[in-house]
Design a protein around this motif. Structure first.
Motif, short mmCIF file in Angstrom:
data_model
loop_
_atom_site.label_atom_id
_atom_site.label_comp_id
_atom_site.label_asym_id
_atom_site.label_seq_id
_atom_site.Cartn_x
_atom_site.Cartn_y
_atom_site.Cartn_z
N ALA A 130 54.02 48.43 31.04
CA ALA A 130 53.77 47.65 29.83
C ALA A 130 54.77 46.52 29.61
O ALA A 130 54.46 45.52 28.96
N THR A 131 55.99 46.66 30.15
CA THR A 131 57.01 45.64 29.91
C THR A 131 57.45 44.94 31.19
O THR A 131 58.50 44.30 31.20
N SER A 132 56.67 45.04 32.24
CA SER A 132 57.04 44.42 33.52
C SER A 132 57.09 42.90 33.38
O SER A 132 56.16 42.29 32.84
N PRO A 133 58.17 42.25 33.86
CA PRO A 133 58.29 40.79 33.68
C PRO A 133 57.23 40.00 34.43
O PRO A 133 56.92 38.87 34.04
N GLN A 134 56.66 40.57 35.50
CA GLN A 134 55.69 39.83 36.32
C GLN A 134 54.27 39.93 35.78
O GLN A 134 53.33 39.46 36.43
N LEU A 135 54.08 40.49 34.60
CA LEU A 135 52.73 40.64 34.04
C LEU A 135 51.97 39.31 33.89
O LEU A 135 50.75 39.30 34.06
N PRO A 136 52.63 38.18 33.59
CA PRO A 136 51.87 36.93 33.54
C PRO A 136 51.20 36.57 34.85
O PRO A 136 50.17 35.89 34.86
N ILE A 137 51.76 37.01 35.97
CA ILE A 137 51.11 36.79 37.26
C ILE A 137 49.80 37.58 37.30
O ILE A 137 48.76 37.07 37.71
N ILE A 138 49.85 38.83 36.86
CA ILE A 138 48.66 39.68 36.81
C ILE A 138 47.60 39.04 35.92
O ILE A 138 46.42 38.98 36.26
N GLN A 139 48.02 38.55 34.77
CA GLN A 139 47.08 38.01 33.79
C GLN A 139 46.45 36.69 34.25
O GLN A 139 45.40 36.32 33.75
N SER A 140 47.08 36.00 35.18
CA SER A 140 46.53 34.74 35.68
C SER A 140 45.60 34.94 36.87
O SER A 140 44.93 33.99 37.29
N ALA A 141 45.56 36.15 37.44
CA ALA A 141 44.82 36.38 38.67
C ALA A 141 43.31 36.38 38.45
O ALA A 141 42.82 36.74 37.37
N ARG A 142 42.59 35.98 39.47
CA ARG A 142 41.14 36.05 39.44
C ARG A 142 40.65 37.43 39.85
O ARG A 142 39.60 37.89 39.41
N LEU A 143 41.41 38.10 40.72
CA LEU A 143 41.10 39.46 41.16
C LEU A 143 42.37 40.28 41.10
O LEU A 143 43.39 39.87 41.66
N ILE A 144 42.32 41.41 40.40
CA ILE A 144 43.46 42.33 40.32
C ILE A 144 43.11 43.58 41.11
O ILE A 144 42.09 44.23 40.84
#
Length: 261
Positions: A130-144
């Motif tokens: 929930a608090t991982s700093p790289q979450l914006p990368i996840i949120q920008s992805a087209r496929l997770i």
């Protein structure tokens, strides 16, 4: 082009190895970006062409310093390196302590990755919470793509993370189960767990747990890589995944706050 984020909910089910294998087989120009704040594995495991060491000072940290003047394809490529074999990689941090000064980089980097002109990006995001700093990368992805093993604890953590993640991303979701090719019953149990959830995980793949094949991506391989179970299972996965993100997709870059609990 498109950003594909690879992550796990817990432990080390093989996210980095999966990223290296997918990158090696990817049918278009691709960049493997190490976005795992726990530290770079690629710099330790792999070498540059000719067997020379990779430059551990050139990668995400040097990009963070350069990004103060703006991000773009040329800037990202200038901080990437090529592995022996031809795969381009953006090395991650050497140690978690280096992440502290990079707070403002993750969001614009995720957007830039997803909008590169001639290159797909595979982002190795490591373990996410929930608090991982790289979450914006996840949120920008087209496929997770969440990577897990066919064990009870791994699947339980996968279920909880997917349940939290689905409300805060606008992306296709996939799961890779790393399991012995003979353990198809275990893989089917993972699919049963996903079927029982309301989370729309449409894309599901079984990547062979294959120490012989994985050794090639740890600098210890011998024999013919293309004959390994790892490569045989990854070939179809890569083709399908690359086709998914090549399809036009109405992507919403809505900045949703990830849950804090």
């Amino acid at each position: 082009m498109a950003l594909v984020a690879l992550a796990s909910a817990k432990g080390s089910p093989g996210v980095t190895t999966a990223g290296l294998v997918l990158g090696a087989l990817w049918p278009r120009q691709v960049l493997l970006a190490e976005c795992d704040p726990s530290g770079s594995d690629v710099a330790i495991r792999m070498t540059a062409p000719g067997g020379t060491p990779l430059n551990s000072d050139r990668g995400l940290v040097s990009l963070a310093a350069a990004s103060r003047k703006g991000l773009g394809d040329d800037v990202i490529h200038s901080h990437s390196q090529q592995l022996d074999g031809g795969l381009d990689v953006l090395l991650g941090v050497r140690a978690p302590e280096q992440v502290g000064g990079m707070g403002g980089l993750w969001h614009p980097l995720g957007i830039t990755f997803n909008q590169m002109q001639q290159t797909d990006v595979l982002a190795d995001c490591g373990r996410i919470g929930a608090t991982s700093p790289q979450l914006p990368i996840i949120q920008s992805a087209r496929l997770i793509v969440m990577v897990c093993s066919a064990t009870g604890s791994s699947v339980a953590h996968l279920r909880e993370r997917l349940a939290a993640l689905v409300h805060h991303v606008d992306a296709q979701l996939g799961v890779i189960v790393v399991a012995d090719p003979k353990r198809r019953d275990g893989v089917k149990q993972v699919w049963s767990v996903l079927d029982a959830m309301s989370v729309p995980v449409r894309h599901r793949w079984h990547l062979a747990y294959d120490p012989v094949g994985a050794a090639f991506f740890d600098g210890r391989g011998h024999g013919r890589l293309e004959k390994t179970q790892l490569i045989r299972s990854a070939t179809d996965i890569t083709a399908e995944m690359a086709a998914l993100v090549a399809t036009p997709h109405d992507f919403d870059m809505a900045q949703a706050a990830f849950p804090t609990a």
